[in-house]
Design a protein around this motif. Structure first.
Motif, mmCIF file in Angstrom:
data_model
loop_
_atom_site.group_PDB
_atom_site.id
_atom_site.type_symbol
_atom_site.label_atom_id
_atom_site.label_comp_id
_atom_site.label_asym_id
_atom_site.label_seq_id
_atom_site.Cartn_x
_atom_site.Cartn_y
_atom_site.Cartn_z
ATOM 1 N N ASP A 485 5.886 -11.940 -44.804
ATOM 2 C CA ASP A 485 7.007 -11.972 -45.732
ATOM 3 C C ASP A 485 8.238 -11.357 -45.069
ATOM 4 O O ASP A 485 8.198 -10.206 -44.609
ATOM 5 C CB ASP A 485 6.626 -11.189 -46.989
ATOM 6 N N GLU B 86 2.370 -2.482 -59.222
ATOM 7 C CA GLU B 86 2.240 -3.704 -58.429
ATOM 8 C C GLU B 86 3.384 -4.677 -58.713
ATOM 9 O O GLU B 86 3.838 -5.395 -57.829
ATOM 10 C CB GLU B 86 0.906 -4.359 -58.776
ATOM 11 N N SER B 87 3.839 -4.685 -59.968
ATOM 12 C CA SER B 87 4.831 -5.702 -60.335
ATOM 13 C C SER B 87 6.219 -5.377 -59.790
ATOM 14 O O SER B 87 6.781 -6.137 -59.030
ATOM 15 C CB SER B 87 4.887 -5.878 -61.840
ATOM 16 N N SER B 95 3.017 -5.139 -52.236
ATOM 17 C CA SER B 95 2.663 -5.875 -51.015
ATOM 18 C C SER B 95 1.148 -5.967 -50.826
ATOM 19 O O SER B 95 0.658 -6.805 -50.081
ATOM 20 C CB SER B 95 3.302 -5.211 -49.794
ATOM 21 N N ARG B 97 -0.907 -7.141 -52.785
ATOM 22 C CA ARG B 97 -1.391 -8.409 -53.318
ATOM 23 C C ARG B 97 -1.536 -9.462 -52.220
ATOM 24 O O ARG B 97 -2.361 -10.373 -52.305
ATOM 25 C CB ARG B 97 -0.415 -8.896 -54.381
ATOM 26 N N GLU B 98 -0.730 -9.319 -51.178
ATOM 27 C CA GLU B 98 -0.762 -10.288 -50.076
ATOM 28 C C GLU B 98 -1.906 -9.997 -49.098
ATOM 29 O O GLU B 98 -2.126 -10.758 -48.181
ATOM 30 C CB GLU B 98 0.561 -10.246 -49.279
ATOM 31 N N ASP B 317 3.643 -11.871 -62.983
ATOM 32 C CA ASP B 317 4.721 -11.722 -62.017
ATOM 33 C C ASP B 317 5.264 -13.115 -61.668
ATOM 34 O O ASP B 317 4.626 -13.886 -60.954
ATOM 35 C CB ASP B 317 4.157 -11.024 -60.765
ATOM 36 N N GLU B 319 7.655 -14.275 -59.838
ATOM 37 C CA GLU B 319 7.955 -14.604 -58.436
ATOM 38 C C GLU B 319 6.670 -15.026 -57.718
ATOM 39 O O GLU B 319 6.626 -16.025 -57.008
ATOM 40 C CB GLU B 319 8.578 -13.392 -57.744
ATOM 41 N N HIS B 320 5.635 -14.238 -57.979
ATOM 42 C CA HIS B 320 4.340 -14.521 -57.363
ATOM 43 C C HIS B 320 3.801 -15.876 -57.832
ATOM 44 O O HIS B 320 3.311 -16.679 -57.045
ATOM 45 C CB HIS B 320 3.374 -13.391 -57.732
ATOM 46 N N ASN B 323 5.700 -18.809 -56.266
ATOM 47 C CA ASN B 323 5.265 -19.025 -54.880
ATOM 48 C C ASN B 323 3.904 -19.695 -54.832
ATOM 49 O O ASN B 323 3.647 -20.573 -54.012
ATOM 50 C CB ASN B 323 5.173 -17.696 -54.131
ATOM 51 N N MET B 324 3.028 -19.232 -55.724
ATOM 52 C CA MET B 324 1.674 -19.785 -55.754
ATOM 53 C C MET B 324 1.715 -21.265 -56.141
ATOM 54 O O MET B 324 1.016 -22.089 -55.558
ATOM 55 C CB MET B 324 0.839 -18.994 -56.761
ATOM 56 N N GLU B 342 11.059 -19.923 -60.938
ATOM 57 C CA GLU B 342 10.921 -18.501 -61.245
ATOM 58 C C GLU B 342 11.739 -18.133 -62.489
ATOM 59 O O GLU B 342 11.241 -17.455 -63.390
ATOM 60 C CB GLU B 342 11.434 -17.719 -60.027
#
Lengths: 691, 414
Positions: A485, B86-87, B95, B97-98, B317, B319-320, B323-324, B342
């Motif tokens: 990222d 996390e959010s 991070s 989560r990645e 989330d 944004e997540h 992206n997913m 988003e």
């Protein structure tokens, strides 16, 4: 342990006496463990001795999967005589072999090949309309397999789907879309972050205007949306000489973990064609998935597997979690005499300069040097640095696979410099001409994991030889630019710069040298994180395909029965046919179990066995062919359904559902809802509809 | 090859394994539930009615000061805090989560760490606010407090460990299951024969039916976005796909979180001499769930609605998700992937959180409203509310059992 190996035989044929550590390795493999054994410790001998013992003990065919055909052939030739003395016939399967050659080799006791070769032969067998498959599911289930470089097969390539596809027509709009997409500018029309490419508002407006449509993502414009998506990926994410090469007017994909060409593989869903358009090549047809399997699911079909690698230990948790296998580390025969160093840099430029310095230093001392790059693009980039310094060197990349053996055989000579992609990073033994002048390995950039970096290091320091390995990483390496990222990366870079006090100083990067521990730690942390996320992806893929595998196995077992029946009907001689049937009847009994009830279902008079063959050959043959088509269509449609489901299933967690449970449910429901298709009415040759 | 591995992480779960795992957890819970901790005199344990009522919703068993007195609530609180971090609040935690497995490991470590802190705070609160009378300490005060706090924290950690193990096997099932077992045990412990009258059973039956129906409605209703996927396929080029966001996504966490907070505010203020009797009366009118008043019902409703919306925003989330969606090749019709998606999701998440939270709050206050008109024992009012938690767990469990049973029975081409 001593009865596992006949040392005299080995000495007689190979001129070497196996080390104690090799005996221990064979012992652990026979206990069905995975072993970590360093390069140069004699993994090939361990593999064949394990295969020999497994074959004798279990009386089952044993496959040895190597990372490439070159190694498979080399090992097969090396051990043929030794195995002959043990009454074992060694086989070799190569992708380019004829069907007949392969058929002969598949009959042998221990077979050297690659995992993808057998997986594709198995898949092709499940799409045959007539003829005998080279290898069937029951053959696989009844065989054992030894995976050389197991982490490469099950981890690096584990969840890549191997696809057999059929051609469908391509939209001619792809040329127009490609031209349009080529005119877009980064930041103005599109943005890239971590393998995602998004159009900006301006980009969208430009495309809408030029395509004369109201909105690209509106209903009815799906074709354009998909063409644009592929063209964007082809033009801005997939790079020539990195992900693919152009060879004789065709696109060849490059295996990112081994740097080798993937001869029979291509991108699906129109992406391959988008690249062909981008490169101005002749367009092949779009490939639509007919059948597919992932390597990790394929390997799980075998009765059991064991494996060995120089870098298995870092992945031991994953091996245990997924396959319930322990990783045992085998000690070196002689202590390691290699100096391992990792250097970190902010800028690529400084990294290359330091690499040149190292090359000059060790070249002047006549050490052979192996310089490893991640991609052909990087290889070409560094070539110019070497040329500028008038340093003589040889290169090895996916375009020179035919010369590989020769180039590698010269790489250990005094003063030799070989610049290679990671083709030379795994499975290659570089033999030194002068043991005093140890091999110097210089890794020019970070790979996706430290495990793969270590593979490159492993080329040096075989059997206690002197060796040096330097891995040079910078934040400008492709790995960091493409897989991490960018916001996080920039944040880290900013913090490191800040810790050195002056962010405006242009020469700062020279000061932030490879001695900066934080820099190195951060560079490695990104690799560890990325490997971990890949591990989770592999696990998810493995889980998702479990129920699918159950369905596949049932469908293809039934399919094989029909294929056998077609083959019998195609036999020219009636009496041969009868003999064959009787023989099959006494063993497999498929005629009565499968064939006769189907004839009943299709309103064909059931006659005694002999009469059925002599009177109803045409009808029965036709029925079997129709049944094959039904199964194939069912499977093809199921794969389309599943491909869509697998993409959306993770979204289910946002509806509070358990994706794992819901995916199983969806597979079962699809089968139940469409089971009738396997029994549906089909048109017979004489025009009537049969149930 | 098919060894029975109870609690083995990510093992291919069978029905048998699921049952054995759940039964084992139940057995462990019953043992701990009846195990009075060291350092206190069993005979003199102070039993506070107000607190017992909270336990009926959170599954703890502090009335008998057992090893599992705090139940699994601190673990749930810790999970919520980690989700919050996390959010948006922490880039570092976000991070993770990645990072796949590694990220999960870090997240679990942090969750356990926070669980310990919350457990220590809660058990100290139990002792220091006088819920446990110092008369029952066997040793001197300090030693008894240390003993009580460490044992209660240990109890929470044991339950958290098993909750996590079950969660790993089945999404979110473990925590809900442990909570449910605690609630049921508490009811068995408290309910007396004189409470079981025909009228009470009839009212509770109707209430229970409405509550469970509303839960099912909430779990099966969703907001739907229509789109398609990039997967190039001529035959199904314009095949529609759906992104569903369920109203049930708000979960029951708001209830588990809000109820003890209200009860603790009420209990705390009313036990601190600093506050005047007028203040105490005011607080009771707003927060005392044992004396049902319209003002309490309104505060309860608004708090649950508010927290449910916050929880939805935290866990979903956008944004997540955007992206997913891109990576999975999905786009919503008329919405460009990336920022536009988003923004759209962001708008709807509030709405979905509001509707889900509204339904949840309605389910929770329903028994209280009924009680304003038809009087029934307080226990029954709370029992109907507990049904939200129990019902949710039963629905999830039922789904898992149904699919696993179906999977075991399914033969292809039989």
């Amino acid at each position: 342990m001593s009865q596992l190996i006949n040392k005299n035989q080995i000495e007689k044929h190979l001129g070497i006496i196996p080390y104690e550590v090799q005996e221990k390795a064979v012992f652990e493999l026979l206990n069905r463990n995975i072993i970590q054994m360093e390069t140069g410790e004699g993994k090939s001998l361990v593999s064949i001795l394990t295969a020999l013992n497994l074959y004798k003990k279990e009386n089952k065919k044993v496959f040895i999967f190597t990372t490439n055909e070159y190694l498979a052939e080399r090992d097969m030739l090396l051990f043929t005589n030794l195995m002959k003395e043990n009454n074992i016939k060694l086989g070799l399967i190569k992708d380019t072999m004829s069907h007949l050659e392969k058929e002969e080799n598949y009959k042998l006791d221990i077979i050297y090949t690659t995992a993808t070769n057998v997986a594709f032969d198995y898949l092709r067998g499940t799409t045959l309309q007539v003829g005998t498959p080279l290898i069937t599911l029951s053959d696989i289930k009844d065989s054992l397999v030894i995976l050389d470089e197991i982490d490469s097969i099950l981890l690096d390539k584990g969840n890549t789907p191997l696809i057999i596809s059929e051609s469908i027509n391509l939209s001619t709009n792809c040329f127009m879309v490609d031209k349009l997409v080529k005119s877009l500018k980064e930041f103005e029309h599109y943005n890239i972050n971590k393998n995602n490419i998004y159009l900006t508002q301006q980009g969208l407006q430009k495309l809408n205007k030029n395509l004369s449509i109201e909105a690209l993502y509106a209903k009815g414009n799906e074709e354009y949306a998909k063409l644009v998506h592929n063209a964007l990926k082809a033009n801005y994410l997939l790079k020539k000489n990195v992900e693919y090469i152009v060879e004789k007017g065709t696109i060849k994909l490059v295996d990112q973990s081994t740097g080798r060409k993937l001869e029979s593989q291509s991108y699906s869903d129109g992406l391959q064609q988008a690249i062909e358009v981008k490169e101005g090549l002749d367009i092949t047809h779009i490939n639509q998935t007919k059948t597919m399997i992932t390597l990790q699911n394929f390997i799980s079909l075998f009765d059991d597997f064991v494996g060995l690698s120089g870098t298995a230990k870092p992945a031991e948790k994953e091996f245990f979690k997924l396959y319930n296998k322990k990783v045992i580390k085998i000690d070196r025969n002689k202590p390691l005499n290699r100096t391992d160093v990792t250097y970190g840099y902010m800028k690529k430029e400084h990294k290359y300069q330091h690499a040149i310095g190292l090359i000059k230093e060790y070249h002047s001392k006549k050490h052979p040097i192996l310089i490893g790059t991640q991609t052909i693009k990087e290889l070409n980039e560094f070539k110019s640095y070497l040329n500028k310094e008038n340093i003589k060197f040889k290169t090895l990349d996916a375009t020179k696979e035919e010369e590989e053996a020769f180039i590698i055989s010269k790489a250990g000579e005094e003063g030799s410099i070989l610049l290679s992609t990671n083709m030379a990073g795994r499975g290659t033994d570089i033999i030194l001409s002068n043991k005093e002048k140890g091999l110097v390995v210089i890794g020019l950039s970070a790979s996706q994991s430290i495990r793969i970096d270590d593979q490159l290091r492993g080329r040096s320091g075989r059997q206690g030889e002197i060796g040096y390995s330097f891995i040079l990483k910078s934040f400008e390496d492709d790995f960091y630019k493409e897989k991490i990222d960018q916001d996080t990366l920039n944040q880290v870079i900013y913090l490191i710069e800040k810790s050195h006090g002056n962010t405006k100083n242009k020469d700062l990067y020279c000061y932030i040298s490879y001695e900066d521990k934080t820099l190195l730690k951060q560079l490695e942390k990104f690799q560890i994180s990325y490997e971990s996320s890949l591990s989770e992806q592999r696990f998810n893929t493995y889980e998702k395909y479990k129920e699918v595998e159950k369905l596949r196995q049932s469908l293809f077992s039934r399919r094989l029965e029909y294929l056998k029946a077609i083959n019998i009907n195609n036999l020219s001689n009636e009496s041969t046919k009868l003999d064959y049937l009787k023989l099959s009847d006494s063993t497999g009994n498929y005629y009565n179990d499968i064939f006769t009830p189907k004839m009943n279902e299709h309103n064909i008079n059931i006659k005694p066995l002999e009469q059925a063959i002599s009177y109803d050959i045409e009808s029965s043959l036709h029925i079997c062919q129709l049944e094959l088509i039904k199964i194939d269509n069912f499977w093809k449609n199921f794969l389309i359904f599943f491909a869509n489901e697998i993409f959306t299933i993770d979204l289910l967690q946002y509806s509070g559902a358990n994706p794992k449970i819901e995916l199983i449910n969806k597979v079962i429901d699809y089968y139940k809802n469409n089971e009738e298709l396997l029994k549906s009415k089909v048109e017979t040759k004489n025009g009537g509809a049969n149930e | 090859m098919n060894k029975l591995n109870i609690f083995k992480e990510n093992n291919d779960v069978t029905l048998k394994q699921l049952f054995i795992s759940l039964l084992s957890v139940m057995f462990i819970y019953i043992l701990g539930y009846n195990f009075v901790i060291f350092g206190v005199d069993k005979e003199l344990i102070n039993s506070n009615t107000n607190y017992i009522l909270i336990q009926l919703l959170t599954g703890g068993s502090s009335q008998s000061l057992s090893l599992f007195a705090l139940g699994v609530s601190p673990f749930i609180t810790a999970k919520i805090i980690v989700s919050l971090l996390e959010s948006d609040l922490s880039k570092q935690v976000g991070s993770w989560r990645e990072l796949g497995d590694l990220g999960k490991k870090y997240k679990n470590r942090l969750t356990y760490g926070i669980t310990i802190v919350v457990s220590i705070m809660l058990s100290l609160g139990l002792v220091l606010t006088g819920l446990v009378s110092s008369k029952i300490f066997i040793y001197n005060d300090i030693l008894s407090i240390i003993l009580i706090v460490s044992q209660l924290t240990l109890g929470v950690m044991i339950l958290s460990y098993f909750a996590q193990k079950l969660d790993d096997m089945f999404y979110f099932l473990g925590t809900g299951f442990i909570l449910t077992v605690g609630i049921i045990l508490n009811y068995i412990n408290i309910i007396s024969i004189d409470m079981i009258t025909l009228q009470n059973i009839a009212i509770f039956g109707v209430l229970g039916f409405v509550v469970v129906s509303l839960i099912i409605f909430m779990n099966s209703s969703y907001y739907k976005f229509i789109g398609t996927s990039y997967n190039y396929n001529v035959e199904t080029l314009d095949q529609e796909e759906e992104l569903k966001i369920n109203f049930g996504h708000v979960g029951v966490v708001a209830l588990i979180f809000v109820t003890p907070i209200m009860a603790l505010i009420n209990y705390g203020i009313n036990n601190i001499d600093y506050f005047s009797s007028v203040d105490k009366e005011f607080i009771r009118n707003l927060f005392d769930l044992s004396t049902i008043s319209i003002s309490t019902i309104i505060v309860y409703f608004v708090s649950i609605l508010f927290f449910a919306m916050i929880y939805m925003m935290i866990t979903f989330d956008v944004e997540h998700v955007a992206n997913m969606l891109y990576q999975k090749g999905f786009y919503i019709y008329n919405v460009a992937p990336g920022n536009e998606t988003e923004e759209l999701l962001g708008k709807y998440v509030w709405k979905i959180g509001f509707i889900g939270g509204f339904i949840l709050a309605l389910i929770v206050i329903l028994p209280y409203i009924v009680n304003l008109f038809v009087t029934m024992p307080l226990l029954y009012v709370l029992l109907s509310t507990s049904l939200v938690i129990v019902g949710n767990t039963v629905i999830n469990l039922n789904r898992a059992i149904y699919v696993l049973y179906k999977q075991e029975k399914q033969t292809y081409l039989s």
